[in-house]
Scaffold this motif. Structure first.
Motif, short mmCIF file in Angstrom:
data_model
loop_
_atom_site.label_atom_id
_atom_site.label_comp_id
_atom_site.label_asym_id
_atom_site.label_seq_id
_atom_site.Cartn_x
_atom_site.Cartn_y
_atom_site.Cartn_z
N LYS A 124 0.83 -1.20 0.00
CA LYS A 124 0.00 0.00 0.00
C LYS A 124 0.87 1.25 0.00
N GLU A 125 1.98 1.21 0.73
CA GLU A 125 2.88 2.37 0.78
C GLU A 125 3.50 2.63 -0.58
N ILE A 126 3.87 1.56 -1.29
CA ILE A 126 4.44 1.74 -2.63
C ILE A 126 3.41 2.36 -3.56
N ILE A 127 2.18 1.85 -3.51
CA ILE A 127 1.11 2.40 -4.35
C ILE A 127 0.92 3.88 -4.06
N LYS A 128 0.93 4.24 -2.77
CA LYS A 128 0.75 5.65 -2.38
C LYS A 128 1.89 6.51 -2.89
N GLU A 129 3.11 6.05 -2.76
CA GLU A 129 4.27 6.84 -3.18
C GLU A 129 4.43 6.87 -4.70
N SER A 130 3.75 5.96 -5.40
CA SER A 130 3.85 5.92 -6.86
C SER A 130 3.09 7.06 -7.52
N GLU A 131 2.33 7.84 -6.71
CA GLU A 131 1.53 8.96 -7.20
C GLU A 131 0.53 8.50 -8.26
N ILE A 132 0.01 7.28 -8.07
CA ILE A 132 -1.05 6.78 -8.92
C ILE A 132 -2.33 7.49 -8.51
N SER A 133 -3.19 7.77 -9.48
CA SER A 133 -4.40 8.58 -9.27
C SER A 133 -5.15 8.22 -7.99
N ASN A 134 -5.46 9.24 -7.20
CA ASN A 134 -6.21 9.04 -5.96
C ASN A 134 -7.70 8.83 -6.21
N SER A 135 -8.14 9.01 -7.45
CA SER A 135 -9.56 8.85 -7.75
C SER A 135 -9.95 7.37 -7.85
N TYR A 136 -8.97 6.48 -7.77
CA TYR A 136 -9.24 5.05 -7.81
C TYR A 136 -8.91 4.41 -6.47
N ASN A 137 -9.68 3.44 -6.07
CA ASN A 137 -9.49 2.77 -4.79
C ASN A 137 -8.58 1.55 -4.98
N PHE A 138 -7.29 1.82 -5.23
CA PHE A 138 -6.35 0.74 -5.51
C PHE A 138 -5.87 0.10 -4.21
N SER A 139 -5.60 -1.19 -4.29
CA SER A 139 -5.12 -1.96 -3.15
C SER A 139 -4.13 -3.00 -3.69
N PRO A 140 -3.48 -3.76 -2.83
CA PRO A 140 -2.59 -4.82 -3.32
C PRO A 140 -3.29 -5.78 -4.28
N LYS A 141 -4.58 -6.00 -4.09
CA LYS A 141 -5.32 -6.90 -4.99
C LYS A 141 -5.41 -6.32 -6.39
N SER A 142 -5.25 -4.99 -6.51
CA SER A 142 -5.29 -4.34 -7.82
C SER A 142 -4.15 -4.82 -8.72
N ILE A 143 -3.06 -5.27 -8.11
CA ILE A 143 -1.92 -5.76 -8.88
C ILE A 143 -2.24 -7.15 -9.44
N ARG A 144 -2.90 -7.98 -8.64
CA ARG A 144 -3.34 -9.29 -9.12
C ARG A 144 -4.35 -9.13 -10.26
N HIS A 145 -5.25 -8.17 -10.10
CA HIS A 145 -6.22 -7.91 -11.17
C HIS A 145 -5.51 -7.39 -12.43
N ALA A 146 -4.46 -6.59 -12.25
CA ALA A 146 -3.71 -6.08 -13.40
C ALA A 146 -3.09 -7.24 -14.19
N TYR A 147 -2.62 -8.25 -13.48
CA TYR A 147 -2.05 -9.43 -14.12
C TYR A 147 -3.11 -10.14 -14.96
N GLY A 148 -4.28 -10.34 -14.39
CA GLY A 148 -5.37 -11.01 -15.11
C GLY A 148 -5.84 -10.22 -16.32
N VAL A 149 -5.99 -8.91 -16.13
CA VAL A 149 -6.44 -8.05 -17.22
C VAL A 149 -5.42 -8.05 -18.36
N ASN A 150 -4.15 -7.92 -18.01
CA ASN A 150 -3.09 -7.90 -19.03
C ASN A 150 -3.06 -9.20 -19.82
N ALA A 151 -3.27 -10.31 -19.13
CA ALA A 151 -3.27 -11.61 -19.80
C ALA A 151 -4.41 -11.70 -20.81
N ILE A 152 -5.60 -11.22 -20.46
CA ILE A 152 -6.74 -11.25 -21.37
C ILE A 152 -6.47 -10.36 -22.59
N ILE A 153 -5.93 -9.17 -22.34
CA ILE A 153 -5.62 -8.25 -23.45
C ILE A 153 -4.60 -8.88 -24.39
#
Length: 202
Positions: A124-153
């Motif tokens: 969570k600290e890395i996500i916060k320091e990455s200055e990723i948009s605060n308008s999204y409710n990102f969490s560690p699970k968002s990285i797992r979802h990113a893996y799945g989404v990227n695979a489908i694409i």
């Protein structure tokens, strides 16, 4: 356990996109220790959960075949495992960071001695320091979802993605097909102006 979703009730995505993943990895490498950066890379390159990552041992690393063995709880009777193809550079980073033997006789010692709560907090600290948009409710699970989404694409077959993510039910994996609707909407917005009454439409 509730239904897995990759968009919230307002339609906002719950996964990181390609640029955000790059920011995430760069921040982990630049601002955090090698062991924390290794955890961040593990989540990105395997799509595993934090609990699965923290169960990795020296023996999990197969640098010869560029594979990582993930252990997960299959049912109440015990653990199961899955072998994931991962980038060689990532395995070399793990090997250097944790001083993993390159022989076939590896220790069963865990790579990290951290609790799940601590692992969750540092990600969570890395996500916060990455200055990723605060308008999204990102969490560690968002990285797992990113893996799945990227695979489908990238057209990874659904049954292969199911195996990589360790889903017992392929119906869970099919949730990532929701990204196709999202991608369609993004492309449509490029083609059609939002104001359909615009005199310059045609």
């Amino acid at each position: 356990m509730g239904e897995m979703k990759i968009f919230d009730c307002q339609g906002k995505r719950l996964f990181l996109n390609e640029d955000e993943i790059a920011f995430f990895l760069n921040t982990a490498e630049s601002n955090f220790s090698n062991k924390i950066s290794a955890l961040a890379q593990t989540l990105v390159y395997t799509g595993c959960t934090i609990s699965e990552a923290l169960n990795l041992t020296h023996k999990s690393v197969n640098i010869t075949d560029s594979l990582l063995t993930i252990y997960h709880r299959k049912n109440r009777k015990g653990m199961s495992s899955r072998n994931l193809p991962v980038p060689l550079e990532y395995l070399e980073y793990l090997t250097a960071t944790f001083k993993i033997s390159t022989s076939k006789y590896k220790s069963k010692k865990k790579l990290w001695s951290w609790s799940r709560q601590y692992g969750h907090r540092v990600i969570k600290e890395i996500i916060k320091e990455s200055e990723i948009s605060n308008s999204y409710n990102f969490s560690p699970k968002s990285i797992r979802h990113a893996y799945g989404v990227n695979a489908i694409i990238k057209d990874v077959p659904l049954n292969i993605l199911q195996k990589w993510l360790g889903h017992a039910d392929i119906g869970t994996t099919k949730v990532y097909f929701d990204i196709m609707t999202f991608e369609d909407q993004e492309q449509a917005q490029k083609m059609w102006p939002l104001d359909l009454n615009d005199d310059n439409l045609f």
